[in-house]
Design an enzyme around this catalytic site. Structure first.
Site, PDB file in Angstrom:
ATOM      1  N   SER A 127     -13.170  -5.267   2.423  1.00  0.00           N
ATOM      2  CA  SER A 127     -14.223  -4.671   1.581  1.00  0.00           C
ATOM      3  C   SER A 127     -15.618  -5.130   1.993  1.00  0.00           C
ATOM      4  O   SER A 127     -16.444  -5.488   1.137  1.00  0.00           O
ATOM      5  CB  SER A 127     -13.980  -4.988   0.099  1.00  0.00           C
ATOM      6  OG  SER A 127     -12.798  -4.394  -0.359  1.00  0.00           O
ATOM      7  N   PRO A 128     -15.936  -5.112   3.297  1.00  0.00           N
ATOM      8  CA  PRO A 128     -17.260  -5.580   3.730  1.00  0.00           C
ATOM      9  C   PRO A 128     -18.392  -4.653   3.319  1.00  0.00           C
ATOM     10  O   PRO A 128     -19.560  -5.043   3.388  1.00  0.00           O
ATOM     11  CB  PRO A 128     -17.123  -5.629   5.258  1.00  0.00           C
ATOM     12  CG  PRO A 128     -16.106  -4.564   5.572  1.00  0.00           C
ATOM     13  CD  PRO A 128     -15.110  -4.650   4.430  1.00  0.00           C
ATOM     14  N   LEU A 129     -18.052  -3.436   2.887  1.00  0.00           N
ATOM     15  CA  LEU A 129     -19.066  -2.488   2.421  1.00  0.00           C
ATOM     16  C   LEU A 129     -19.136  -2.439   0.896  1.00  0.00           C
ATOM     17  O   LEU A 129     -19.680  -1.495   0.320  1.00  0.00           O
ATOM     18  CB  LEU A 129     -18.787  -1.091   2.986  1.00  0.00           C
ATOM     19  CG  LEU A 129     -18.752  -0.996   4.508  1.00  0.00           C
ATOM     20  CD1 LEU A 129     -18.442   0.417   4.955  1.00  0.00           C
ATOM     21  CD2 LEU A 129     -20.065  -1.479   5.119  1.00  0.00           C
ATOM     22  N   GLY A 130     -18.571  -3.463   0.250  1.00  0.00           N
ATOM     23  CA  GLY A 130     -18.626  -3.494  -1.213  1.00  0.00           C
ATOM     24  C   GLY A 130     -17.924  -2.312  -1.838  1.00  0.00           C
ATOM     25  O   GLY A 130     -18.402  -1.740  -2.813  1.00  0.00           O
ATOM     26  N   ARG A 131     -16.765  -1.951  -1.267  1.00  0.00           N
ATOM     27  CA  ARG A 131     -15.997  -0.788  -1.750  1.00  0.00           C
ATOM     28  C   ARG A 131     -16.881   0.465  -1.804  1.00  0.00           C
ATOM     29  O   ARG A 131     -16.826   1.224  -2.748  1.00  0.00           O
ATOM     30  CB  ARG A 131     -15.365  -1.088  -3.101  1.00  0.00           C
ATOM     31  CG  ARG A 131     -14.413  -2.281  -3.042  1.00  0.00           C
ATOM     32  CD  ARG A 131     -13.658  -2.503  -4.328  1.00  0.00           C
ATOM     33  NE  ARG A 131     -12.659  -3.529  -4.131  1.00  0.00           N
ATOM     34  CZ  ARG A 131     -12.854  -4.838  -4.304  1.00  0.00           C
ATOM     35  NH1 ARG A 131     -14.036  -5.256  -4.716  1.00  0.00           N
ATOM     36  NH2 ARG A 131     -11.893  -5.708  -4.080  1.00  0.00           N
ATOM     37  N   PHE A 142     -20.056   0.708  -2.208  1.00  0.00           N
ATOM     38  CA  PHE A 142     -21.307   0.654  -2.965  1.00  0.00           C
ATOM     39  C   PHE A 142     -22.500   0.368  -2.058  1.00  0.00           C
ATOM     40  O   PHE A 142     -23.584   0.936  -2.240  1.00  0.00           O
ATOM     41  CB  PHE A 142     -21.233  -0.402  -4.070  1.00  0.00           C
ATOM     42  CG  PHE A 142     -22.444  -0.402  -4.950  1.00  0.00           C
ATOM     43  CD1 PHE A 142     -22.539   0.465  -6.022  1.00  0.00           C
ATOM     44  CD2 PHE A 142     -23.520  -1.242  -4.680  1.00  0.00           C
ATOM     45  CE1 PHE A 142     -23.687   0.498  -6.813  1.00  0.00           C
ATOM     46  CE2 PHE A 142     -24.660  -1.225  -5.466  1.00  0.00           C
ATOM     47  CZ  PHE A 142     -24.739  -0.348  -6.533  1.00  0.00           C
ATOM     48  N   TYR A 146       0.843  -1.186   0.000  1.00  0.00           N
ATOM     49  CA  TYR A 146       0.000   0.000   0.000  1.00  0.00           C
ATOM     50  C   TYR A 146       0.884   1.244   0.000  1.00  0.00           C
ATOM     51  O   TYR A 146       1.496   1.604   0.995  1.00  0.00           O
ATOM     52  CB  TYR A 146      -0.919   0.033   1.217  1.00  0.00           C
ATOM     53  CG  TYR A 146      -1.863  -1.145   1.344  1.00  0.00           C
ATOM     54  CD1 TYR A 146      -2.204  -1.917   0.242  1.00  0.00           C
ATOM     55  CD2 TYR A 146      -2.409  -1.476   2.569  1.00  0.00           C
ATOM     56  CE1 TYR A 146      -3.063  -3.001   0.370  1.00  0.00           C
ATOM     57  CE2 TYR A 146      -3.283  -2.552   2.707  1.00  0.00           C
ATOM     58  CZ  TYR A 146      -3.599  -3.306   1.611  1.00  0.00           C
ATOM     59  OH  TYR A 146      -4.452  -4.380   1.739  1.00  0.00           O
TER      60      TYR A 146
END
Length: 316
Positions: free
Chosen positions: A203-207, A209, A58
């Protein structure tokens, strides 16, 4: 915040963790605000968000440096996770699981983070050119040397996990898991449960979305890597609005936000599952942290699962 055990590792963390990648990589990386990111990390610790996740790729390297500065005076309050095994070459991110690279990467991470021991060190990707047993073997050596507390793998198959586990216990598996990325529930999440490993859901928030914040491709800035992602193409964004709207409807019934509902769904997939939503904004951090206390009814969990299965577009 409620706490969870990372499998049988004996490591206790807040039920919600913090992914630090977006603070300096992938999502508008030239619009960094390191001072704000440090404040986010400090506030996360105050809220009981104790699993802090970074990686050497990163930046590269700048995210570990940032995290190192943020935790300097709060080292004993967190569980620090980093990763190695991906490198940037000629603008591409490629796997490198050679033992000599992983050992050098660990030394570099320790230096940048300003610590003498990484609590959880993860193989970021299995290198198809290197037997996983060889990559895993050097990570096991780092455990024996006291430079690393426990070791995990990211985006590994069950076969790769079996091969690694035969060499040294797999403490954690990290992979994408969210309402619209449910494939890990078929084999990998159950594997982790059977073998006493924690499952770290990135990414539990769907990046973003699933938060309802992205209703068109215009919401993505020029540097944002999601512009090339299949799920963030205009047609997919339009088709997937039904999913975002469904999450919002469930959230309204609970007096919660879509983010909190999406996180609660991930937490419901197993007591060994810990989501690590990423953010660089204090308001979103506070919102996400409260998602750790939301419990959804069985019928709403089933409804959300069905909605997520309709997602259009592959995750990569």
């Amino acid at each position: 915040m409620r706490t969870r055990q990372l499998g049988s590792t004996g490591i206790t963390v807040g039920a919600i963790g913090l992914g630090c990648m977006g603070m300096s990589f992938a999502y508008s990386p030239t619009r960094r605000d390191d001072a704000e990111s440090v404040r986010v990390i400090h506030r996360a610790i105050d809220l009981g968000v104790t699993l802090i996740d970074t990686a050497d790729v990163y930046g590269p390297h700048t995210n570990e440096e940032l995290v190192g500065r943020a935790i300097r005076d709060r080292r004993d309050e967190i569980v620090l996770a980093s990763k190695a095994g991906l490198v940037v070459r000629d603008g591409e991110i490629l796997p490198d699981g050679r033992p000599e690279h992983l050992r050098a990467a660990a030394e570099g991470s320790l230096r940048r983070l300003g610590i003498d021991r990484i609590d959880l060190y993860q193989l970021h990707r299995v290198d198809p050119a290197v037997p996983v047993e060889e990559s895993w073997g050097v990570l096991a050596e780092l455990v024996r040397e006291g430079k690393v507390g426990a070791i995990g793998l990211s985006e590994a198959t069950v076969e790769q996990l079996d091969a690694a586990h035969a060499v040294h216990p797999v403490a954690t598996v990290q992979s994408e898991l969210s309402l619209w990325s449910q494939d890990q529930l078929d084999e990998v999440v159950p594997w982790a449960a059977r073998h006493g490993a924690g499952f770290i859901a990135y990414s539990p928030l769907g990046r973003a979305f699933l938060t309802g914040a992205i209703t068109s491709a215009a919401a993505l800035e020029g540097e944002d890597w999601r512009q090339g992602n299949p799920r963030f193409q205009p047609e997919a964004i339009e088709a997937n609005q039904k999913l975002a709207e469904g999450v919002a409807e469930v959230a309204a019934r609970y007096g919660a936000t879509p983010s909190q509902v999406a996180l609660a769904w991930v937490l419901a997939q197993g007591e060994h599952v810990v989501p690590i939503p990423g953010t660089k904004r204090l308001a979103y951090l506070e919102e996400n942290a409260r998602g750790g206390d939301l419990a959804l009814e069985a019928e709403d969990l089933a409804l959300l699962t069905r909605l997520g299965a309709t997602a259009v577009g592959t995750r990569y």
